[in-house]
Design an enzyme around this catalytic site. Sequence first.
Site, PDB file in Angstrom:
ATOM      1  CD  GLU A  60      -2.981  -1.247   2.210  1.00  0.00           C
ATOM      2  OE1 GLU A  60      -2.544  -1.271   3.370  1.00  0.00           O
ATOM      3  OE2 GLU A  60      -4.183  -1.269   1.926  1.00  0.00           O
ATOM      4  CE1 TYR A  92      -8.235  19.103  21.667  1.00  0.00           C
ATOM      5  CE2 TYR A  92     -10.351  19.240  22.796  1.00  0.00           C
ATOM      6  CZ  TYR A  92      -9.035  19.632  22.668  1.00  0.00           C
ATOM      7  OH  TYR A  92      -8.516  20.556  23.513  1.00  0.00           O
TER       8      TYR A  92
END
Length: 211
Positions: free
Chosen positions: A74, A120
């Site tokens: 990947e 967040y």
Amino acid sequence: MSAEARLRDEIVLHGRSLYERGLTPGSSGNISVRLDDGMLATPTDSCLGRLDPARISRLDAAGKHLSGAPPTKEAFLHLAMYRGRVEARAVVHLHSTHAVALSCLADLDPADALPPITAYYVMKIGRLPLVPYHRPGDGALAEAVGARARDHRAILLANHGPVVSARDLDSAVAAIEELEETARLFFLLRGSVIRMLTEAQVRDLEQVFPS
Ligand SMILES: [Zn+2]
């Protein structure tokens, strides 16, 4: 210790930490760090809990394998993220359970797959585009990731998992953990009436904490 040796040790430490907390099962997941002339990447078929700093793969900027064990299959995902984001110095890709579960839902918004539940999450991830399913190794996946990387720090691959970039490895790991935890919250809250952050609250966060 050289800067590269330090980065190799950081990859090993983060890999072990992610593995021990169940965030990167089996031989899934991969980590890379950008160098001035290429990148370091975790080897193919490696368990992130047991990495050897000396075997971490070194590639040139075009993705050619230079030394160490053969890189993750990947690696092209990481290269596509770096090509799209000049400021990115680290990329983490996991098959972490809740984020993968999210990536399999049929009713996702392709422009933003996970709603803004907490501040967040918005500050560390922002908007999360969904890349349609591609067979592993399909070259078109790199193109699809590269096109979205220009405007997004993080991308969700359908029926696969998240790819997150940041200015350094600590930040990339913290961000992908925030994404995994927010996906977990999303499933905990599913079926409940959720008070999401409003569009105005999201815009306010984007202005005060720009990516
Ligand atoms: Zn993967």
